[in-house]
Structures are given as structure tokens and as C-alpha cells.
Design an enzyme around this catalytic site. Structure first.
Site, PDB file in Angstrom:
ATOM      1  N   GLU A  41       6.866   0.717  -0.144  1.00  0.00           N
ATOM      2  CA  GLU A  41       6.814   0.649  -1.604  1.00  0.00           C
ATOM      3  C   GLU A  41       6.219   1.914  -2.211  1.00  0.00           C
ATOM      4  O   GLU A  41       6.730   2.427  -3.209  1.00  0.00           O
ATOM      5  CB  GLU A  41       5.970  -0.554  -2.055  1.00  0.00           C
ATOM      6  N   CYS A  89       0.159  -2.315  -2.457  1.00  0.00           N
ATOM      7  CA  CYS A  89       1.497  -2.059  -2.992  1.00  0.00           C
ATOM      8  C   CYS A  89       1.761  -2.868  -4.261  1.00  0.00           C
ATOM      9  O   CYS A  89       2.356  -2.358  -5.200  1.00  0.00           O
ATOM     10  CB  CYS A  89       2.546  -2.336  -1.924  1.00  0.00           C
TER      11      CYS A  89
END
Length: 166
Positions: A60, A91
Site C-alpha cells: 500500500e 497502511c
């Protein structure tokens, strides 16, 4: 009958799975993602923590960095992230900070997930931004890839143990 949204979600989740397979090929936990804006992929990422020897090398975060560079803005409003595994707290926080509009998740992560499993950082009303979440897209495929990876990892460790190597 499948909706147009579910077909679109599956199309882009298959691209995220392709990214996860790149991580798998590097003996990394197979997590992949893509970021989509206006129906086009603008960034891709896959897990590279061991390869880069960097805690921050999550799929991510790699994709967010690439998307920001591509758009010329740290704000990714109007963008959707397709991710094969529910994001961790780091994330999920980055996704909120990046102002992503939507997250589409393949497999949930009951031990470390922060999009509904342990916490739901993405949809907390206390933050100034919430990320809309769709869960379970191609869940079986995403889960199987992770299960196979960890099964093989356990087998490799067993073989090493039998051979007396640590």
C-alpha cells in the site's frame, strides 16, 4: 447476476493479485495492490519488506507513493485502492492520510487487519476523512495465495530443521 461495480472490482482485484504474485516470486508475503483513478491504474505495489530490508515497504505504501508522484498531489481523492489483504494499522493510517476515496479488499486479516478485523481505521468517524470500504472481492483467490505461501514456508522450515540448519 453480477453488477457492473462487482465486475469492475474483480477486474482490478485481479491486477492486485498479479502484484501479489510478484511478491510471492521474491519469497515475500504475497500482498499486492493497485490504485485506480478514472477507471485506469495509476500505481501498483507489492510487499517488499524483506527484499528492501525496510519495515515501510508494504504494498500500500509503495503504491501510495507512486500514485502521489503520478498525480502530482499527496491527496488521492477520487482514487480507489484494490488490496489483496486487509491493511495493517500503518497502511490504513496512510490510506486515510492520502484521502483515498475507496478501498476494495480481497481477504480480511483477523490477526492484524485495521479495516474491520481488529480496528477499522478507514471508517472511523473521529478522523477528518473516511475511506469507503468494500470487502471480500475475490476473497477465495486472495486467501488461497496467502495460505499456499505460508504452507510452503512452514514446509521449508521443517526441511531445514530436519537437515539441522537454522
Amino acid at each position: 447476476m453480477e453488477t457492473t461495480d462487482s465486475k469492475i472490482h474483480e477486474k482490478f482485484m485481479r491486477e492486485a493479485i498479479r502484484q501479489a504474485k510478484k511478491a510471492y516470486a521474491l519469497d515475500e508475503v504475497p500482498i499486492g495492490c493497485v490504485i485506480v483513478q478514472d477507471g485506469k491504474i495509476i500505481a501498483r505495489g507489492y510487499n517488499r519488506r524483506n527484499t528492501d530490508k525496510n519495515t515501510l515497504s508494504h504494498a500500500e505504501l509503495i503504491a501510495i507513493k507512486k500514485a502521489a508522484k503520478k498525480t502530482g498531489d499527496w491527496r488521492l481523492e477520487g482514487c480507489t485502492m484494490y488490496i489483496t489483504l486487509e491493511p495493517c494499522q500503518m497502511c490504513a493510517g496512510a490510506m486515510v492520510q492520502a484521502r483515498l476515496t475507496e478501498a476494495v479488499i480481497g481477504s480480511m486479516n483477523p490477526k492484524a487487519g485495521c479495516a474491520g478485523s481488529i480496528l477499522n481505521i478507514l471508517e472511523m468517524p473521529e478522523f477528518n476523512h473516511q475511506v469507503q470500504v468494500t470487502r471480500g472481492v475475490l476473497e477465495e483467490e486472495c486467501s488461497e495465495l496467502l495460505s499456499r505461501f505460508f504452507r510452503e514456508l512452514r514446509q521449508k522450515k521443517s526441511v531445514k530443521k530436519l537437515l539441522g540448519k537454522s
